[in-house]
Write an enzyme that holds these catalytic residues in place. Structure first.
Site: not given
Length: 548
Positions: A302, A341
């Site tokens: 930490s 497509r």
């Protein structure tokens, strides 16, 4: 204009490349490298070269053209991904500018060969094929990490096959289980994920359909060059050869708007993220300070608190598990693609698929590291197992009492005892003694007696004697009497009940002290946990891929 955009980008005072600064889940992983812009560029060039080689194999292009395209495609350093990305805005995909650059590079080697770059294909053929190549390369790494994870969990499950711990449901202690069973469960999910990804990996298909899925252009080029009219099976033969050149599977049909391969991959990635997320969620819970049953071998620090050793690997896996399902939802949404497509549905897949691959790749890497170094603390598991004063075995006690009193009475007696244990902090053995005595008095119509206090030194030594007043030296703890005994055992030579106490009712049978001790022992109430571990570990007992 594309040139102006490239010029402006070159003047930016920062590098626009995404190195994963905000993505520690996948930063630095092999999958991140495979799926990065350089990895995609490599796959796009591989797809173009393979297509020309496939045509040459069928006589649709000269061998020297295939050699020239393959050689030029082997030089990805000649292409700048950043410039290609900016130029891709003009056509909506990066294949168009790449084909122009590759054609020029081939022309430098062989002017005639340049005509065969990308011939007959459409942009989606190349980008879809490249995407499948990227996915295949990424999944190979993920599968290797899952195999490592499964091997580590096999060893852990076997070592802790009989290590007792509290089973928890809805956050609360339920009944005893073993850590071996929990680890075997994690491994089962990892194997499930590996099977799903391996199946998807084997089925990743090449893409080749031409402008609208008919491969008509390849027929047209063959006819235009004066050869015989191509047979109807030309397209199928070309598709098969293209698949062989890329190492991908041959699809039954072009899949420009039939997005089963991407949807299947999305589901497998989401499942894998969730499977690893389950492991991480358990590690995060069990490594809490107040539980302390597990810890990561190399916890993170930490910036403010020197004492912290955070479960960072599990944290990163948990973060990935929360993101991938949302990405998979986008990929599933692209199934609804219009026409031959689509506009937008296909384009929407690119980034979510790449990010899902990266997140799962990072999670698999972290899971392999976490499980290899996981620290198990059996003493803390046992301490927590005893923390509820015996409540963890109330299910077993109900079963035992049911055989003596009937189910309804057994449940009422245990509810009363458990409530006292929870609210007053007394041991369950003492509370059960009092509950049984109360049930006996209710049946006999006798007046209520004062509840029994548990002996701190031995919660099973529950006596019916009233506590001595002003005792200078506590009397030695007697052997525990039988709970609900028809005739209470004497305590230190003194009768457990006064002569005026009503005799126990024959309607409430006895629980001998030895049997009570057995019933209250959580390590004696593990059911089939060990057998389930054995069965789970036998699942891949002869798997040569899994390290033992």
């Amino acid at each position: 204009m594309p040139g102006a955009e490239a010029s402006q980008a070159a003047e930016l005072p920062y590098d626009a490349a995404d190195m994963g600064l905000l993505a520690p889940s996948w930063a630095g992983s092999e999958v991140a490298a495979v799926t990065g812009d350089a990895g995609y560029l490599r796959a796009l060039l591989d797809a173009e070269a393979a297509l020309t080689r496939a045509q040459a194999a069928l006589g649709l292009a000269p061998e020297r053209a295939a050699a020239a395209v393959t050689a030029a495609a082997a030089e990805p350093h000649r292409h700048d991904p950043r410039t290609l990305a900016l130029r891709a805005r003009a056509a909506g995909n990066p294949v168009v500018p790449l084909v122009a650059d590759l054609t020029a590079a081939v022309a430098d080697r062989d002017a005639e060969a340049a005509a065969y770059v990308h011939r007959g294909a459409t942009s989606q053929d190349i980008l879809d094929t490249a995407t499948m190549l990227v996915c295949a390369r990424a999944l190979d790494t993920v599968l290797a990490d899952l195999t490592r994870t499964a091997g580590a969990l096999r060893r852990t499950a076997a070592e802790h096959r009989d290590t007792p711990m509290a089973g928890r449901t809805l956050t609360q202690h339920a009944v005893p289980t073993t850590f071996g069973l929990k680890a075997a469960g994690w491994r089962s999910l990892v194997l499930d994920a590996r099977e799903r990804l391996a199946s998807v990996r084997a089925a990743l298909p090449v893409q080749l359909g031409g402008a609208a899925g008919t491969l008509a252009a390849f027929h047209a080029y063959a006819e235009a060059e004066g050869g015989p009219v191509p047979a109807p099976g030309l397209g199928r033969r070309l598709l098969a050869r293209y698949a062989a050149e890329t190492g991908l599977a041959e699809p039954a049909l072009p899949w420009h708007t039939l997005r089963t391969p991407v949807a299947d991959l999305a589901g497998a990635l989401a499942f894998t993220a969730g499977a690893l997320g389950k492991l991480a969620a358990d590690v995060l819970t069990l490594s809490r300070t107040e539980l302390g049953e597990l810890s990561e071998g190399s916890g993170g620090g930490s910036s403010a608190m020197p004492h912290k050793a955070n479960p960072v690997r599990a944290t990163l896996i948990a973060a990935a598990a929360r993101q991938v399902p949302g990405l998979a939802a986008v990929l599933y949404g692209s199934l609804a693609a219009e026409d031959e497509r689509p506009a937008g549905a296909w384009h929407a897949e690119w980034q979510p698929l790449r990010e899902a691959l990266r997140l799962v790749g990072g999670a698999a890497r972290d899971a392999a590291e976490l499980t290899a170094e996981l620290r198990v603390h059996p003493h803390r598991m046992r301490q927590n197992l005893d923390a509820t004063g015996g409540l963890v075995v109330t299910e077993r006690l109900v079963a035992a009492l049911t055989a003596l009193t009937g189910r309804d009475a057994a449940r009422r007696i245990m509810d009363t005892a458990a409530r006292r244990t929870t609210q007053e902090g007394i041991e369950l053995a003492a509370a059960l003694h009092d509950a049984l005595e109360a049930a006996r008095r209710d049946e006999d119509g006798a007046p209520a007696a004062a509840p029994t206090a548990p002996a701190p030194s031995d919660p099973l030594a529950v006596s019916s004697d009233p506590p001595a007043v002003s005792s200078g030296t506590p009397a030695p703890s007697p052997d525990p009497p039988a709970v609900s005994s028809g005739t209470p055992a004497p305590s230190s030579g003194t009768p457990a009940t006064s002569p005026d106490t009503p005799a126990p009712s024959p309607g409430i049978p006895s629980l001998p002290a030895a049997r009570l001790r057995q019933l209250l022992d959580p390590t004696d109430y593990l059911g089939s946990a060990g057998a389930f571990v054995d069965r789970a570990l036998a699942r891949t007992e002869n798997d040569p891929q899994e390290p033992v």
